[in-house]
Write an enzyme that holds these catalytic residues in place. Sequence first.
Site, PDB file in Angstrom:
ATOM      1  N   TRP A   1       0.827  -1.209   0.000  1.00 26.52           N
ATOM      2  CA  TRP A   1       0.000   0.000   0.000  1.00 26.52           C
ATOM      3  C   TRP A   1       0.855   1.250   0.000  1.00 26.52           C
ATOM      4  CZ3 TRP A   1      -4.239  -1.342  -1.940  1.00 26.52           C
ATOM      5  CH2 TRP A   1      -4.874  -2.535  -1.583  1.00 26.52           C
ATOM      6  N   ASP A  48      -1.769   6.683   6.430  1.00 24.13           N
ATOM      7  CA  ASP A  48      -2.787   5.740   5.954  1.00 24.13           C
ATOM      8  C   ASP A  48      -3.054   4.771   7.105  1.00 24.13           C
ATOM      9  OD1 ASP A  48      -4.263   3.694   4.850  1.00 24.13           O
ATOM     10  OD2 ASP A  48      -2.891   3.294   3.183  1.00 24.13           O
ATOM     11  N   LYS A  97     -11.970  -1.858   6.435  1.00 26.29           N
ATOM     12  CA  LYS A  97     -11.064  -2.681   7.223  1.00 26.29           C
ATOM     13  C   LYS A  97     -11.467  -2.705   8.696  1.00 26.29           C
ATOM     14  CE  LYS A  97      -8.439  -3.538   3.650  1.00 26.29           C
ATOM     15  NZ  LYS A  97      -7.589  -2.488   3.102  1.00 26.29           N
TER      16      LYS A  97
HETATM   17  C1  LIG Z   1      -6.964  -1.974   1.828  1.00 27.63           C
HETATM   18  C2  LIG Z   1      -5.977  -0.897   2.000  1.00 27.63           C
HETATM   19  C3  LIG Z   1      -5.877   0.173   1.100  1.00 27.63           C
HETATM   20  C4  LIG Z   1      -6.746   0.262  -0.143  1.00 27.63           C
HETATM   21  O1  LIG Z   1      -8.029   0.566   0.218  1.00 27.63           O
HETATM   22  P1  LIG Z   1      -9.189   0.792  -0.878  1.00 27.63           P
HETATM   23  O2  LIG Z   1     -10.257   1.390  -0.021  1.00 27.63           O
HETATM   24  O3  LIG Z   1      -9.526  -0.539  -1.436  1.00 27.63           O
HETATM   25  O4  LIG Z   1      -8.685   1.726  -1.904  1.00 27.63           O
HETATM   26  C5  LIG Z   1      -4.949   1.144   1.348  1.00 27.63           C
HETATM   27  N1  LIG Z   1      -4.154   1.102   2.431  1.00 27.63           N
HETATM   28  C6  LIG Z   1      -4.204   0.096   3.323  1.00 27.63           C
HETATM   29  C7  LIG Z   1      -3.291   0.097   4.500  1.00 27.63           C
HETATM   30  C8  LIG Z   1      -5.124  -0.932   3.140  1.00 27.63           C
HETATM   31  O5  LIG Z   1      -5.180  -1.936   4.033  1.00 27.63           O
END
Ligand SMILES: *Cc1c(COP(=O)(O)O)cnc(C)c1O
Length: 354
Positions: A100, A167, A191
């Site tokens: 990511w 993030d 998540k």
């Molecule tokens: C799943 C994830 C993403 C991507 O998320 P989307 O909502 O599918 O774009 C980005 N960063 C992390 C840490 C993730 O676990």
Amino acid sequence: MKKHNFSAGPCVLAPEVLLKASEAVIDFNGSGLSLIEISHRSKDFVDVMEKARSLSLELLGLKDQGYQALFLQGGASLEFLMVAYNLLETKAGYLNTGTWSAKAIKEAKMFGEIIEVGSSKDENFNYIPKGYAVPSGLDYLHLTSNNTIFGTQIKKFPTTGAPLVCDMSSDIFSRQLDFSQFDLIYAGAQKNMGPAGTTLVIVKEDILGKVSRQIPSMLDYEVHISKDSMFNTPSVFATYVSMLTLDWLKNLGGIAAIEEINEKKAQLLYSEIDLNPVFEGFAKKEDRSHMNATFNLAEAGLKETFDTLLKEAGINGLNGHRSVGGYRASMYNALSLESVGVLVDVMSEMERKG
Ligand SMILES: *Cc1c(COP(=O)(O)O)cnc(C)c1O
């Protein structure tokens, strides 16, 4: 039979949240209309959006501190470029801790110079780089707090003069942190906060408005703030279910309470991984994620037996990401300690058989 859902995302949600969400789809607040067929400008939904925004700031301890909460669309993946679009004038630093982060770096490179301050690529991202130098004069430093795929998590965040962007898709609301050390936090809901379809962005207003480029309205945080996160039709259902989840968390005692449960779950699973010779942990111990535990079978030949036992126990979503292989147990907020207990029982049964 209700399964034990260890899926990495979209994730397990609290049963009472699912029940309330299903009721609202049929009849929202006794209005005789479904939540997903009313106007997003109706008072009932405006209240939902406002509650979702204010609960996020409240749970993170960021109320009345110059932060705004937004529920946007496009996933965390759109934030990879929105962050750079809104904040990157000349150069930014990125810590590369996995898939990511690498994707965030790729997008940001379109907007300016990217300095990779550290990387754990040399060991397939099984650790968090430490002791790296952060150059001065950065527009921001970008971190990924929890690496969903590799199962590592930043325990100590660097102190730096640059604005900190994080993030937190896979560990937001899971542990106590001084959230005021961050200037921008983003997280795809699916998540640890709700269903897919909305992304929470927490942004300190005073870092905005500093880049010289023009920003298209939909990608401009200031536009979304000025419209109370309703510049266009928001993701009504995903925002509502996120709000229910945040409310559930608040009633449970907030982040302090869930952190305690999350620590128990992680402790239970990791001690099994360490004591049971049938399994091997993937991530370095000191960097282990409390959300996503990655591990392998010591002997690949045992896969069929293990998979069969998992299935019999009603365990779902344990396969590792294709870039790591093996297994990954995602233990997000709504996964119960009891579910982790069921997994650990299956793992000890493997030892008895082996
Ligand atoms: C799943 C994830 C993403 C991507 O998320 P989307 O909502 O599918 O774009 C980005 N960063 C992390 C840490 C993730 O676990």
